[in-house]
Design a protein around this motif. Structure first.
Motif, PDB file in Angstrom:
ATOM      1  N   VAL A  52       1.192  -7.350   0.598  1.00  0.00           N
ATOM      2  CA  VAL A  52       1.204  -7.594   0.954  1.00  0.00           C
ATOM      3  C   VAL A  52       0.300  -8.725   1.988  1.00  0.00           C
ATOM      4  CG1 VAL A  52       3.452  -7.524   0.383  1.00  0.00           C
ATOM      5  CG2 VAL A  52       2.896  -7.733   2.751  1.00  0.00           C
ATOM      6  N   TRP A  53       0.200  -9.467   1.470  1.00  0.00           N
ATOM      7  CA  TRP A  53      -0.465 -10.451   2.721  1.00  0.00           C
ATOM      8  C   TRP A  53      -0.476  -9.639   4.259  1.00  0.00           C
ATOM      9  CZ3 TRP A  53       0.550 -13.653   7.035  1.00  0.00           C
ATOM     10  CH2 TRP A  53      -1.091 -14.063   7.807  1.00  0.00           C
ATOM     11  N   ALA A  54      -1.749 -10.195   4.898  1.00  0.00           N
ATOM     12  CA  ALA A  54      -1.810  -9.548   5.924  1.00  0.00           C
ATOM     13  C   ALA A  54      -2.471 -10.574   6.596  1.00  0.00           C
ATOM     14  CB  ALA A  54      -2.325  -8.046   6.046  1.00  0.00           C
ATOM     15  N   PRO A  55      -2.722 -11.112   8.478  1.00  0.00           N
ATOM     16  CA  PRO A  55      -3.843 -11.856   8.583  1.00  0.00           C
ATOM     17  C   PRO A  55      -5.187 -11.357   8.790  1.00  0.00           C
ATOM     18  CG  PRO A  55      -1.583 -11.110  10.189  1.00  0.00           C
ATOM     19  CD  PRO A  55      -1.815 -10.162   9.018  1.00  0.00           C
ATOM     20  N   VAL A  56      -5.462  -9.704   8.833  1.00  0.00           N
ATOM     21  CA  VAL A  56      -6.934  -9.489   9.001  1.00  0.00           C
ATOM     22  C   VAL A  56      -6.528  -8.438   7.653  1.00  0.00           C
ATOM     23  CG1 VAL A  56      -8.650  -8.040  10.137  1.00  0.00           C
ATOM     24  CG2 VAL A  56      -6.518  -9.744  11.688  1.00  0.00           C
ATOM     25  N   VAL A  57      -7.642  -8.823   7.028  1.00  0.00           N
ATOM     26  CA  VAL A  57      -7.176  -8.128   6.031  1.00  0.00           C
ATOM     27  C   VAL A  57      -8.976  -6.656   5.998  1.00  0.00           C
ATOM     28  CG1 VAL A  57      -8.344  -7.656   2.991  1.00  0.00           C
ATOM     29  CG2 VAL A  57      -6.766  -9.804   4.031  1.00  0.00           C
ATOM     30  N   SER A  58      -8.329  -5.478   5.978  1.00  0.00           N
ATOM     31  CA  SER A  58      -9.428  -5.142   6.208  1.00  0.00           C
ATOM     32  C   SER A  58      -8.641  -3.105   5.384  1.00  0.00           C
ATOM     33  CB  SER A  58      -9.611  -4.720   7.560  1.00  0.00           C
ATOM     34  OG  SER A  58     -10.289  -3.226   7.970  1.00  0.00           O
TER      35      SER A  58
END
Length: 341
Positions: free
Chosen positions: A21-27
């Protein structure tokens, strides 16, 4: 404490990534490190910090510092080997701290706490050369032994003289299962699952939860967190006992989050108003708002595990997101309560 907080926030971000799902930081790197960051980086730092406070020696703070730095190194993009080594060094320092506490007070309770730290070190050491799933049972042993020891210490007056002998007997079963899990996973995980079920049954029977749930305020909140935590430990134990080393994604997710989130986080919520003041050096007054995160945590786990076992992806994601929000909301509630006093 700041290092533990940073590990918590980063671990929650990683949890969202793993849920898809959406997350503030994508890594992708952060997502892969979710487990170690939450268990060793957050819980390990927090618990070892509390032990360091008890030692009252500046060198004792080396353990939580190294664990926190190792977690941040992993998240900040440093070489993975460096982060793993820092976590291992921190866990070894924790074992030294635990042994020093045992030398000062050679009691069965303290010995069980030292054993729990040893499993954290074994897990961190094995993770240097193995994939994370191979060390999950060792980490679970660390957490279950730590919390069981904490409960026996805090409630030994109500648990009676059987508390420490029972704790040590259960610790033997858990330790045997965790050790066997590294060489005979199917056997070791089942033995460990049996230990989890027996530990949950002991805590449900002898701990203060069943009695305090009839009270009000902090005591009732504490009891509710204890009872729900023990329930999730039993659920994970039953799954381990039945399937051994989980092979399906749903069963694996259920045992992992049943232990580390359902049991571990619920116990942190239960102990926060009692333990955090010693760690923070400031009072943490009970607030009725603390019930919200606890309720959300359990609701989210039911939805998440149900979705995972039934392979309903959206349900699984919704449940997982609710648990992340529950932990984040509890952290915010604690900060607000401390600031307002």
């Amino acid at each position: 404490m700041a290092l533990a907080g940073a590990s918590l926030i980063s671990g929650l971000n990683a949890a969202l990534l793993r849920l898809g799902v959406w997350a503030p930081v994508v890594s992708d790197r952060v997502a892969d490190l979710h487990g170690p960051v939450m268990v060793l980086g957050f819980m390990g730092t927090l618990i070892s910090l509390e032990r360091a406070q008890a030692m009252r020696n500046p060198l004792a703070y080396l353990a939580p510092a190294l664990l926190g730095l190792g977690s941040l190194a992993l998240l900040a993009g440093a070489p993975v080997a460096l982060g793993k080594l820092l976590l291992f060094d921190g866990a070894v320092a924790w074992v030294v701290l635990a042994l020093a506490l045992w030398v000062r007070a050679p009691l069965g309770l303290v010995a069980a706490q030292a054993l729990s730290a040893t499993f954290a070190a074994l897990a961190a050491g094995l993770w240097l050369v193995a994939d994370f799933p191979a060390v999950v049972t060792l980490l679970a042993a660390f957490l279950v032994l730590t919390i069981a020891s904490e409960r026996a210490e805090l409630a030994q007056l109500t648990m009676g003289p059987r508390a420490v002998p029972t704790l040590l007997a259960l610790a033997s079963v858990l330790a045997l299962g965790a050790a066997l899990s590294t060489v005979l996973p199917a056997v070791g995980d089942r033995v460990f699952g049996l230990g989890c079920v027996l530990t949950a049954a002991w805590l449900l029977r002898d701990d203060v939860g069943r009695r305090m749930i009839r009270t009000s305020g902090l005591r009732r909140f504490n009891a509710a967190a204890l009872l729900t935590g023990n329930f999730w430990l039993a659920v994970s134990g039953v799954i381990w006992l039945i399937v051994g080393r989980p092979t399906s994604a749903g069963a694996y997710d259920a045992v992992i989050h049943g232990v580390f989130l359902g049991f571990g986080m619920a116990m942190i919520m239960a102990h926060a108003p009692i333990i955090f003041p010693a760690v923070l050096g400031r009072p943490l007054p009970y607030r009725a708002a603390m019930w919200g995160p606890l309720a959300l945590l359990n609701l989210g786990l039911v939805v998440r595990i149900g979705g995972g076992l039934s392979q309903a992806t959206v349900v699984y994601q919704v449940g997982g997101t609710i648990t992340v929000l529950a932990v984040l909301l509890f952290a915010v509630t604690v900060v607000v309560a401390v600031v307002r006093g």
